[in-house]
Design a protein around this motif. Structure first.
Motif, PDB file in Angstrom:
ATOM      1  N   LEU A  84       0.706  -0.944   0.057  1.00 30.02           N
ATOM      2  CA  LEU A  84      -0.369  -0.455   0.261  1.00 30.02           C
ATOM      3  C   LEU A  84       0.858   1.026  -0.219  1.00 30.02           C
ATOM      4  O   LEU A  84       0.931   2.238  -0.229  1.00 30.02           O
ATOM      5  CB  LEU A  84      -1.611  -0.134   1.011  1.00 30.02           C
ATOM      6  CG  LEU A  84      -1.829  -1.162   1.628  1.00 30.02           C
ATOM      7  CD1 LEU A  84      -2.937  -1.550   2.433  1.00 30.02           C
ATOM      8  CD2 LEU A  84      -3.084  -0.843  -0.559  1.00 30.02           C
ATOM      9  N   TYR A  85       2.202   1.365   0.668  1.00 31.56           N
ATOM     10  CA  TYR A  85       3.245   2.368   0.691  1.00 31.56           C
ATOM     11  C   TYR A  85       3.390   2.602  -0.717  1.00 31.56           C
ATOM     12  O   TYR A  85       3.538   3.557  -1.181  1.00 31.56           O
ATOM     13  CB  TYR A  85       4.489   1.990   1.986  1.00 31.56           C
ATOM     14  CG  TYR A  85       5.043   2.652   1.290  1.00 31.56           C
ATOM     15  CD1 TYR A  85       4.901   4.098   1.607  1.00 31.56           C
ATOM     16  CD2 TYR A  85       6.347   2.207   0.627  1.00 31.56           C
ATOM     17  CE1 TYR A  85       6.155   5.023   1.182  1.00 31.56           C
ATOM     18  CE2 TYR A  85       7.764   3.114   0.452  1.00 31.56           C
ATOM     19  CZ  TYR A  85       7.784   3.920   0.521  1.00 31.56           C
ATOM     20  OH  TYR A  85       8.583   5.436   0.843  1.00 31.56           O
ATOM     21  N   LEU A  86       3.890   1.253  -1.622  1.00 34.60           N
ATOM     22  CA  LEU A  86       4.413   1.396  -2.756  1.00 34.60           C
ATOM     23  C   LEU A  86       3.023   2.129  -4.095  1.00 34.60           C
ATOM     24  O   LEU A  86       3.248   2.951  -4.561  1.00 34.60           O
ATOM     25  CB  LEU A  86       4.636   0.626  -3.541  1.00 34.60           C
ATOM     26  CG  LEU A  86       5.829   0.137  -2.881  1.00 34.60           C
ATOM     27  CD1 LEU A  86       6.171  -2.203  -3.926  1.00 34.60           C
ATOM     28  CD2 LEU A  86       7.399   0.266  -3.456  1.00 34.60           C
ATOM     29  N   ALA A  87       1.825   1.952  -3.671  1.00 36.94           N
ATOM     30  CA  ALA A  87       1.044   2.331  -4.267  1.00 36.94           C
ATOM     31  C   ALA A  87       0.962   4.124  -4.333  1.00 36.94           C
ATOM     32  O   ALA A  87       0.918   4.906  -4.807  1.00 36.94           O
ATOM     33  CB  ALA A  87      -0.800   1.925  -3.538  1.00 36.94           C
ATOM     34  N   TRP A  88       0.513   4.672  -2.828  1.00 33.78           N
ATOM     35  CA  TRP A  88       0.832   5.639  -2.506  1.00 33.78           C
ATOM     36  C   TRP A  88       1.838   6.914  -2.781  1.00 33.78           C
ATOM     37  O   TRP A  88       1.871   7.215  -3.537  1.00 33.78           O
ATOM     38  CB  TRP A  88       0.585   6.020  -0.918  1.00 33.78           C
ATOM     39  CG  TRP A  88       0.573   8.021  -0.235  1.00 33.78           C
ATOM     40  CD1 TRP A  88       0.153   8.037  -0.535  1.00 33.78           C
ATOM     41  CD2 TRP A  88       2.029   7.680   0.154  1.00 33.78           C
ATOM     42  NE1 TRP A  88       0.610   9.300  -0.781  1.00 33.78           N
ATOM     43  CE2 TRP A  88       2.111   9.571   0.464  1.00 33.78           C
ATOM     44  CE3 TRP A  88       3.596   7.406  -0.043  1.00 33.78           C
ATOM     45  CZ2 TRP A  88       2.732  10.288   0.257  1.00 33.78           C
ATOM     46  CZ3 TRP A  88       4.518   8.321   0.197  1.00 33.78           C
ATOM     47  CH2 TRP A  88       4.035   9.688   1.049  1.00 33.78           C
ATOM     48  N   LYS A  89       2.973   5.246  -2.777  1.00 31.74           N
ATOM     49  CA  LYS A  89       4.042   6.576  -3.075  1.00 31.74           C
ATOM     50  C   LYS A  89       4.607   6.460  -5.182  1.00 31.74           C
ATOM     51  O   LYS A  89       4.859   7.740  -5.433  1.00 31.74           O
ATOM     52  CB  LYS A  89       5.565   5.438  -3.578  1.00 31.74           C
ATOM     53  CG  LYS A  89       6.885   6.402  -2.988  1.00 31.74           C
ATOM     54  CD  LYS A  89       8.065   5.812  -3.050  1.00 31.74           C
ATOM     55  CE  LYS A  89       9.202   5.932  -3.312  1.00 31.74           C
ATOM     56  NZ  LYS A  89      10.458   5.291  -2.712  1.00 31.74           N
ATOM     57  N   THR A  90       3.819   5.676  -5.903  1.00 30.31           N
ATOM     58  CA  THR A  90       3.499   5.956  -7.035  1.00 30.31           C
ATOM     59  C   THR A  90       2.393   6.690  -7.695  1.00 30.31           C
ATOM     60  O   THR A  90       3.407   7.802  -8.771  1.00 30.31           O
ATOM     61  CB  THR A  90       3.522   4.457  -7.616  1.00 30.31           C
ATOM     62  OG1 THR A  90       3.271   3.335  -7.716  1.00 30.31           O
ATOM     63  CG2 THR A  90       2.665   4.555  -9.810  1.00 30.31           C
ATOM     64  N   LEU A  91       1.703   6.984  -6.682  1.00 31.78           N
ATOM     65  CA  LEU A  91       0.270   8.273  -7.264  1.00 31.78           C
ATOM     66  C   LEU A  91       1.437   9.363  -6.656  1.00 31.78           C
ATOM     67  O   LEU A  91       1.572  10.692  -7.241  1.00 31.78           O
ATOM     68  CB  LEU A  91      -0.796   8.246  -6.069  1.00 31.78           C
ATOM     69  CG  LEU A  91      -1.307   6.715  -6.885  1.00 31.78           C
ATOM     70  CD1 LEU A  91      -2.372   6.878  -6.131  1.00 31.78           C
ATOM     71  CD2 LEU A  91      -1.901   7.124  -8.409  1.00 31.78           C
TER      72      LEU A  91
END
Length: 206
Positions: A84-91
């Motif tokens: 989920l952190y990677l998802a947030w960081k991607t955006l």
């Protein structure tokens, strides 16, 4: 182990690796959105995590996940939080994710990300604990060695298949991502893949 056993194991491993799943989808998304090299490096990181799970299964560490709900949940939620952190960081950094044939992110960072994603998935550990013993010749003093050998075979074929998926996905990406109206959606797609994998892992049961 006989040659026929090893070949049967190889065939089963290839079938499992080719079966549609979150790992295949993630590597394919990386190839389309970022290009061939990032997809292949990420795939190498994911596959290298197999060595950790294989070693754990060979020496009985993964059995903890069967006997301890706490241990399973700790690793599960750590992995889900990371995804989920990677998802947030991607955006958050979507302006820096250039949807072209290359990604300037260091290869070590891509490798590390794939490795952590794999290692922090307790379902993978339990899979190897259940899958590998089916092909082991019991009644000998070499059971751990046999499981390590099987894990190595699984890892090698997974590297080959995932690399091919990343390579050909990159070819598709080089065609699609030159069209800005399509390309702008791939940062959201990548984040969506991360988030869905994280939620899937968070909801996983033993």
């Amino acid at each position: 182990m006989t040659l026929s056993t090893l070949l049967y194991f190889l065939g089963a491993s290839v079938a499992l690796t080719l079966a549609p799943g979150p790992d295949n989808i993630f590597v394919m998304t990386q190839g389309i959105a970022r290009g061939r090299k990032p997809a292949i490096v990420t795939a190498l990181g994911m596959c290298s995590g197999i060595s950790v799970h294989t070693t754990a299964a060979a020496f009985g560490i993964s059995a903890v996940f069967y006997s301890s709900v706490v241990a399973f949940n700790v690793v599960k939620y750590a992995g889900a939080a990371y995804l989920l952190y990677l998802a947030w960081k991607t955006l958050k950094e979507r302006s820096s994710v250039r949807l072209s044939a290359a990604d300037d992110r260091p290869a070590a960072a891509l490798f590390k990300r794939g490795f952590i994603m794999n290692v922090l998935n307790p379902k993978v550990a339990m899979f190897f604990l259940a899958f590998l013993p089916q092909f082991v010749t019991t009644g000998t003093d070499h059971v751990p060695f046999q499981m390590l050998l099987l894990g190595l075979i699984f890892m090698v074929q997974a590297v080959i298949i995932f690399s091919l998926i990343g390579y050909f996905a990159g070819s598709i990406g080089s065609f699609i991502l030159t069209r800005p109206r399509i390309a702008k959606y791939f940062d959201w797609l990548t984040a969506g893949v991360f988030a869905s994998l994280g939620m899937r892992l968070a909801l996983a049961e033993r």
